[in-house]
Write an enzyme that holds these catalytic residues in place. Structure first.
Site, PDB file in Angstrom:
ATOM      1  CG  HIS A  68      -1.869   1.115   1.539  1.00  0.00           C
ATOM      2  ND1 HIS A  68      -2.568   1.472   0.630  1.00  0.00           N
ATOM      3  CD2 HIS A  68      -1.614   2.379   2.107  1.00  0.00           C
ATOM      4  CE1 HIS A  68      -3.461   2.548   0.803  1.00  0.00           C
ATOM      5  NE2 HIS A  68      -2.825   3.364   1.201  1.00  0.00           N
ATOM      6  CG  ASP A  77     -11.854   3.923   5.697  1.00  0.00           C
ATOM      7  OD1 ASP A  77     -11.610   4.660   6.675  1.00  0.00           O
ATOM      8  OD2 ASP A  77     -11.896   3.810   4.796  1.00  0.00           O
ATOM      9  NE  ARG A 135     -10.027  10.485   8.365  1.00  0.00           N
ATOM     10  CZ  ARG A 135      -9.355   9.991   7.870  1.00  0.00           C
ATOM     11  NH1 ARG A 135      -9.639   8.554   7.771  1.00  0.00           N
ATOM     12  NH2 ARG A 135      -8.234  10.375   7.415  1.00  0.00           N
TER      13      ARG A 135
HETATM   14  N1  URA Z   1      -6.007   6.252   2.765  1.00  0.00           N
HETATM   15  C1  URA Z   1      -7.236   5.903   3.215  1.00  0.00           C
HETATM   16  O1  URA Z   1      -7.798   4.655   2.782  1.00  0.00           O
HETATM   17  N2  URA Z   1      -7.195   6.593   4.053  1.00  0.00           N
HETATM   18  C2  URA Z   1      -7.291   7.396   4.829  1.00  0.00           C
HETATM   19  O2  URA Z   1      -7.465   8.219   6.564  1.00  0.00           O
HETATM   20  C3  URA Z   1      -5.921   8.452   3.613  1.00  0.00           C
HETATM   21  C4  URA Z   1      -5.860   8.462   2.496  1.00  0.00           C
END
Ligand code: URA
Length: 428
Positions: A86, A165, A172
């Site tokens: 990642h 998320d 966010r």
């Molecule tokens: N990438 C993600 O998946 N989440 C974050 O908070 C920042 C970058």
């Protein structure tokens, strides 16, 4: 149904710098995913977390709660080790494209769930989608089939993976709470752990073109993510790498696919090849696979073979011409000398303004848009020769893209080169 906690109590606790208990964290993440807690309450909590932080226990529990909001994938039936990579994102960071098929050619399976670009950093899915016919969305069964047949798959995360998320990230994005280490680390790691990989290599970028421009913050993020991976039983490593200068000689979707294919054909820019090989070796080591040497797999065509199979397995035509932009504009050097520095952020913003990236989630990107870089720091250039070529379908985008490049490059007549970050700054 009566609820176990009250959202205001939890918000107030974090506002007053208190630790949240495991049960409070489990409840608030679950209740928000169920729609019981309102966006404005979670927004307040996210801001309190950004300002007052979380300790490692809280971050780990928050990550687990996000994982538990959805499904957990499992690749045990493959019978070979899985490893994923990642990157936190940067300008010209196309490494996933050659890396996934390369690592598969060396004996590990790579289930690579990737994202789209937002802002000045590009996204792997946007790049891959410039290949005619290629599809980003696969069901879990299709993903397993590609992994079985090819050994590598690059695709979008399905709706069932860490749904908490998805909701939290969208919030966010509009509340100024993206750059909080506990929130970034839990967001990235919840998806990677739920994805079911047994080993993981994180490429945490730092420098002007990265999301974490301060190297100390990037190191902190890297170490928190490695700890989260370890606690979840995923063999996790992190490299903090340079993003002060763009990677390679292209930024933009189809342009970066072309450069990745050059790497798979045994050529390509030295920095892209070097980072691809460093990450491939790290991934194979983390997965405990000691098959073929990645350098050999780039030279003997086996990585290219995997790439073609991987593209074909997702409906793409690896032999089809890649899209090109309708308009081009060459920017020339104003004086002769040595390129002393090149600012990754300015190049990234310029490529974005040309149409390579999106300003809001869901917008379309131009496959052919972006920037070709004709000379990098340390190279000599003659006044009037090409420095950049801008590509876009709309020539009216050129003016703002040129403005973004103002001051992006400095040329030294005395041959001086500004100090750069080393390609790999540190490892965890
Ligand atoms: N990438 C993600 O998946 N989440 C974050 O908070 C920042 C970058």
């Amino acid at each position: 149904m009566s609820e176990a906690f009250d959202a205001v109590e939890i918000i107030s606790a974090k506002r007053d710098r208190n630790e949240l208990s495991d049960l409070q964290i489990d409840w608030i993440v679950d209740a928000y995913t169920r729609g019981v807690v309102a966006d404005e309450q979670i927004s307040a909590l996210l801001m309190a977390i950004l300002l007052n932080g979380m300790n490692m226990r809280e971050i780990s529990r928050w990550t687990d709660a996000m994982i538990n909001s959805g499904e957990r994938m499992n690749w045990a039936s493959l019978g070979i080790p899985t490893v994923d990579k990642h990157s936190t994102g940067g300008v010209g960071d196309k490494i996933t494209l050659p890396l996934a098929p390369l690592v598969a050619a060396c004996g590990a399976a790579v289930p690579q769930l990737s994202g789209r670009g937002l802002g000045h950093t590009g996204g792997t899915l946007d790049k891959m989608e410039s290949i005619p016919g290629w599809q980003a969305s696969l069901s879990n069964e299709q993903m397993l089939k590609v992994l079985e047949d090819v050994g590598a798959v690059i695709c979008a995360a399905g709706a069932g993976l860490a749904p908490a998320d998805k909701k939290l990230y969208a919030l966010r994005d509009v509340t100024g709470t993206v750059p909080a280490i506990p929130l970034i680390a839990s967001s990235i790691m919840s998806k990677k752990i739920a994805e079911g990989t047994s080993a993981l290599v994180l490429d945490v970028k730092t420098g002007s073109g990265a999301f974490m421009s301060d190297p100390e913050k990037a190191k902190e993020l890297a170490s928190v993510m490695v700890e989260l991976g370890k606690r979840a039983g995923v063999n996790t490593r992190a490299l903090v790498t340079a993003m002060d200068v763009p990677l390679g000689l292209t930024a933009g979707n189809a342009l970066e696919v072309r450069e990745s294919i050059e790497v798979l054909a045994g050529g390509g820019p030295a920095d892209v090849v070097e980072l691809t090989l460093i990450l491939a070796r790290e991934m194979l080591d983390a997965a405990k696979v000691s098959g073929k040497d990645p350098e050999v797999a780039l030279k003997d065509g086996s990585a290219m073979d995997r790439w073609r199979k991987m593209v074909r397995a997702q409906g793409g035509d690896p032999g089809a011409p890649l899209p090109t932009a309708k308009e081009k504009l060459v920017i020339t050097a104003e004086k002769s000398g040595t390129i002393s520095s090149m600012d990754a952020l300015k190049v990234g913003v310029s490529a974005w303004r040309l149409g390579a990236g999106r300003a809001r989630q869901g917008e379309a990107v131009q496959a052919g848009a972006g920037i070709e870089i004709h000379a990098k720091p340390g190279e000599k250039i003659v006044s009037g020769s090409a420095l950049f070529t801008l590509h876009s379908d709309d020539s009216e985008r050129f003016e703002r893209a040129k403005q973004a490049l103002e001051g992006a490059v400095s040329i030294s007549e005395k041959g001086e080169v500004a100090q750069r970050l080393p390609l790999v700054i540190t490892k965890f």
